[in-house]
Motif scaffolding. Sequence first.
Motif, PDB file in Angstrom:
ATOM      1  N   VAL A  81      47.006  23.307  68.027  1.00  0.00           N
ATOM      2  CA  VAL A  81      47.989  24.378  67.961  1.00  0.00           C
ATOM      3  C   VAL A  81      48.058  24.994  66.563  1.00  0.00           C
ATOM      4  O   VAL A  81      47.639  24.391  65.579  1.00  0.00           O
ATOM      5  CB  VAL A  81      49.399  23.876  68.354  1.00  0.00           C
ATOM      6  CG1 VAL A  81      49.391  23.286  69.749  1.00  0.00           C
ATOM      7  CG2 VAL A  81      49.907  22.846  67.354  1.00  0.00           C
ATOM      8  N   VAL A  82      48.602  26.199  66.525  1.00  0.00           N
ATOM      9  CA  VAL A  82      48.866  26.872  65.252  1.00  0.00           C
ATOM     10  C   VAL A  82      50.102  26.234  64.621  1.00  0.00           C
ATOM     11  O   VAL A  82      51.120  26.078  65.300  1.00  0.00           O
ATOM     12  CB  VAL A  82      49.107  28.381  65.476  1.00  0.00           C
ATOM     13  CG1 VAL A  82      49.427  29.073  64.156  1.00  0.00           C
ATOM     14  CG2 VAL A  82      47.901  29.023  66.141  1.00  0.00           C
ATOM     15  N   PRO A  83      50.030  25.823  63.364  1.00  0.00           N
ATOM     16  CA  PRO A  83      51.170  25.144  62.736  1.00  0.00           C
ATOM     17  C   PRO A  83      52.421  26.011  62.663  1.00  0.00           C
ATOM     18  O   PRO A  83      52.345  27.235  62.638  1.00  0.00           O
ATOM     19  CB  PRO A  83      50.662  24.827  61.319  1.00  0.00           C
ATOM     20  CG  PRO A  83      49.189  24.954  61.387  1.00  0.00           C
ATOM     21  CD  PRO A  83      48.889  25.966  62.449  1.00  0.00           C
ATOM     22  N   ILE A  84      53.559  25.338  62.620  1.00  0.00           N
ATOM     23  CA  ILE A  84      54.838  26.001  62.398  1.00  0.00           C
ATOM     24  C   ILE A  84      55.255  25.705  60.958  1.00  0.00           C
ATOM     25  O   ILE A  84      55.408  24.538  60.579  1.00  0.00           O
ATOM     26  CB  ILE A  84      55.903  25.495  63.386  1.00  0.00           C
ATOM     27  CG1 ILE A  84      55.474  25.845  64.813  1.00  0.00           C
ATOM     28  CG2 ILE A  84      57.267  26.096  63.068  1.00  0.00           C
ATOM     29  CD1 ILE A  84      56.387  25.286  65.882  1.00  0.00           C
ATOM     30  N   LEU A  85      55.395  26.741  60.160  1.00  0.00           N
ATOM     31  CA  LEU A  85      55.714  26.559  58.739  1.00  0.00           C
ATOM     32  C   LEU A  85      57.201  26.299  58.514  1.00  0.00           C
ATOM     33  O   LEU A  85      58.049  26.905  59.172  1.00  0.00           O
ATOM     34  CB  LEU A  85      55.326  27.799  57.941  1.00  0.00           C
ATOM     35  CG  LEU A  85      53.850  28.011  57.593  1.00  0.00           C
ATOM     36  CD1 LEU A  85      53.719  29.281  56.774  1.00  0.00           C
ATOM     37  CD2 LEU A  85      53.287  26.834  56.842  1.00  0.00           C
ATOM     38  N   PRO A 172      50.044  33.963  61.017  1.00  0.00           N
ATOM     39  CA  PRO A 172      50.703  33.887  62.326  1.00  0.00           C
ATOM     40  C   PRO A 172      52.147  34.374  62.324  1.00  0.00           C
ATOM     41  O   PRO A 172      52.685  34.710  63.384  1.00  0.00           O
ATOM     42  CB  PRO A 172      50.624  32.386  62.652  1.00  0.00           C
ATOM     43  CG  PRO A 172      49.368  31.936  61.970  1.00  0.00           C
ATOM     44  CD  PRO A 172      49.354  32.700  60.670  1.00  0.00           C
ATOM     45  N   PHE A 173      52.793  34.425  61.174  1.00  0.00           N
ATOM     46  CA  PHE A 173      54.191  34.867  61.099  1.00  0.00           C
ATOM     47  C   PHE A 173      54.320  36.372  60.900  1.00  0.00           C
ATOM     48  O   PHE A 173      55.421  36.921  61.012  1.00  0.00           O
ATOM     49  CB  PHE A 173      54.908  34.145  59.956  1.00  0.00           C
ATOM     50  CG  PHE A 173      55.212  32.710  60.243  1.00  0.00           C
ATOM     51  CD1 PHE A 173      56.432  32.332  60.796  1.00  0.00           C
ATOM     52  CD2 PHE A 173      54.281  31.720  59.993  1.00  0.00           C
ATOM     53  CE1 PHE A 173      56.714  31.017  61.086  1.00  0.00           C
ATOM     54  CE2 PHE A 173      54.545  30.395  60.278  1.00  0.00           C
ATOM     55  CZ  PHE A 173      55.760  30.037  60.823  1.00  0.00           C
ATOM     56  N   PHE A 174      53.217  37.061  60.582  1.00  0.00           N
ATOM     57  CA  PHE A 174      53.298  38.478  60.244  1.00  0.00           C
ATOM     58  C   PHE A 174      53.767  39.356  61.403  1.00  0.00           C
ATOM     59  O   PHE A 174      54.244  40.473  61.183  1.00  0.00           O
ATOM     60  CB  PHE A 174      51.944  38.985  59.737  1.00  0.00           C
ATOM     61  CG  PHE A 174      51.590  38.490  58.355  1.00  0.00           C
ATOM     62  CD1 PHE A 174      52.526  37.890  57.541  1.00  0.00           C
ATOM     63  CD2 PHE A 174      50.294  38.624  57.872  1.00  0.00           C
ATOM     64  CE1 PHE A 174      52.210  37.424  56.272  1.00  0.00           C
ATOM     65  CE2 PHE A 174      49.952  38.178  56.606  1.00  0.00           C
ATOM     66  CZ  PHE A 174      50.916  37.574  55.807  1.00  0.00           C
ATOM     67  N   THR A 175      53.630  38.872  62.622  1.00  0.00           N
ATOM     68  CA  THR A 175      54.080  39.668  63.768  1.00  0.00           C
ATOM     69  C   THR A 175      55.600  39.805  63.810  1.00  0.00           C
ATOM     70  O   THR A 175      56.127  40.607  64.578  1.00  0.00           O
ATOM     71  CB  THR A 175      53.601  39.050  65.093  1.00  0.00           C
ATOM     72  OG1 THR A 175      53.960  37.671  65.138  1.00  0.00           O
ATOM     73  CG2 THR A 175      52.087  39.177  65.228  1.00  0.00           C
ATOM     74  N   HIS A 176      56.304  39.048  62.971  1.00  0.00           N
ATOM     75  CA  HIS A 176      57.769  39.156  62.902  1.00  0.00           C
ATOM     76  C   HIS A 176      58.222  40.249  61.933  1.00  0.00           C
ATOM     77  O   HIS A 176      59.427  40.503  61.813  1.00  0.00           O
ATOM     78  CB  HIS A 176      58.384  37.825  62.463  1.00  0.00           C
ATOM     79  CG  HIS A 176      58.367  36.775  63.535  1.00  0.00           C
ATOM     80  ND1 HIS A 176      59.052  36.910  64.719  1.00  0.00           N
ATOM     81  CD2 HIS A 176      57.737  35.568  63.594  1.00  0.00           C
ATOM     82  CE1 HIS A 176      58.857  35.838  65.463  1.00  0.00           C
ATOM     83  NE2 HIS A 176      58.067  35.013  64.817  1.00  0.00           N
ATOM     84  N   LEU A 221      60.405  37.899  56.397  1.00  0.00           N
ATOM     85  CA  LEU A 221      60.008  36.815  57.299  1.00  0.00           C
ATOM     86  C   LEU A 221      60.872  35.570  57.164  1.00  0.00           C
ATOM     87  O   LEU A 221      60.900  34.733  58.075  1.00  0.00           O
ATOM     88  CB  LEU A 221      58.545  36.442  57.031  1.00  0.00           C
ATOM     89  CG  LEU A 221      57.506  37.531  57.336  1.00  0.00           C
ATOM     90  CD1 LEU A 221      56.133  37.106  56.833  1.00  0.00           C
ATOM     91  CD2 LEU A 221      57.456  37.808  58.824  1.00  0.00           C
ATOM     92  N   ALA A 222      61.571  35.430  56.050  1.00  0.00           N
ATOM     93  CA  ALA A 222      62.346  34.219  55.764  1.00  0.00           C
ATOM     94  C   ALA A 222      63.282  33.776  56.895  1.00  0.00           C
ATOM     95  O   ALA A 222      63.373  32.579  57.198  1.00  0.00           O
ATOM     96  CB  ALA A 222      63.130  34.401  54.462  1.00  0.00           C
ATOM     97  N   PRO A 223      63.994  34.696  57.562  1.00  0.00           N
ATOM     98  CA  PRO A 223      64.911  34.263  58.628  1.00  0.00           C
ATOM     99  C   PRO A 223      64.223  33.590  59.820  1.00  0.00           C
ATOM    100  O   PRO A 223      64.883  32.919  60.624  1.00  0.00           O
ATOM    101  CB  PRO A 223      65.582  35.572  59.073  1.00  0.00           C
ATOM    102  CG  PRO A 223      65.447  36.487  57.905  1.00  0.00           C
ATOM    103  CD  PRO A 223      64.130  36.141  57.301  1.00  0.00           C
ATOM    104  N   HIS A 224      62.918  33.751  59.946  1.00  0.00           N
ATOM    105  CA  HIS A 224      62.197  33.186  61.091  1.00  0.00           C
ATOM    106  C   HIS A 224      61.627  31.798  60.784  1.00  0.00           C
ATOM    107  O   HIS A 224      60.969  31.204  61.637  1.00  0.00           O
ATOM    108  CB  HIS A 224      61.060  34.127  61.501  1.00  0.00           C
ATOM    109  CG  HIS A 224      61.544  35.485  61.897  1.00  0.00           C
ATOM    110  ND1 HIS A 224      62.122  35.751  63.118  1.00  0.00           N
ATOM    111  CD2 HIS A 224      61.558  36.665  61.213  1.00  0.00           C
ATOM    112  CE1 HIS A 224      62.453  37.020  63.180  1.00  0.00           C
ATOM    113  NE2 HIS A 224      62.122  37.599  62.037  1.00  0.00           N
TER     114      HIS A 224
END
Length: 237
Positions: A81-85, A172-176, A221-224
């Motif tokens: 899986v793609v990691p969750i930061l 992976p977070f850039f879509t937010h 992105l911080a809130p996500h």
Amino acid sequence: MKLFKRIEAAALLKLSHETLTDRAYAALKKALTAGDFPPGHALVIRTLAEAYGISPTPVREALQRLVAERMLVLQSNRSIVVPILSGSRFVELTRIRCALEGMAAERAATRMAPAQLDELRKIVATIEGAIEQRDIHAYVHLNRAFHFGIYECAESPILLSMIEDLWCQVGPFFTHLFDDVAYVPKANDLHFVILDLLAKKDSEGVKESVCIDINAAALTLAPHLISDSEVDGLVEA
């Protein structure tokens, strides 16, 4: 003679296989940096093999390589899986990105050819259309093309590889980015500033503006992001 031909054929087969693995590896890294796979997304070997038009084995080996490099995570059920930061890790990655990408941008400012600058102008113009359409997928891909179009001009392959590894983790977070309605209208503003500074070959200004751009996106992105303990809980699950 027959033995030599068999050895030669085996060597060519191995070379061809390694090339496919390298291609799959490069494609997966590009997909990670462009946000094609969201955090927590499970990567299915057969699905990827069909998408890339190759057999499952090179894809499996490419995924294993990315797991070894900690770009992906192998879970207890053997799924990849793609990691969750976590928030703290993201902050550290952002700080390192500013240092390395700022360095690359600084070098690129005095090495970029007019044709390369023109190509960046075309990308930024196309980004405007993606913003108007609220097309986050197109925006993220074009944003990657813009930044790496700069960094490649630094003529520093090792530095470029390090930057790509960092983007594999944050991409992976850039879509937010478009989740923040206040960010969307100004998502391209700093790119225009960077273009002007590149045209002037203002290396220090380009370096500073790239860091500002990175930090502006990071704040959005911080809130996500979640805490370290929450990430640990998800991994254990």
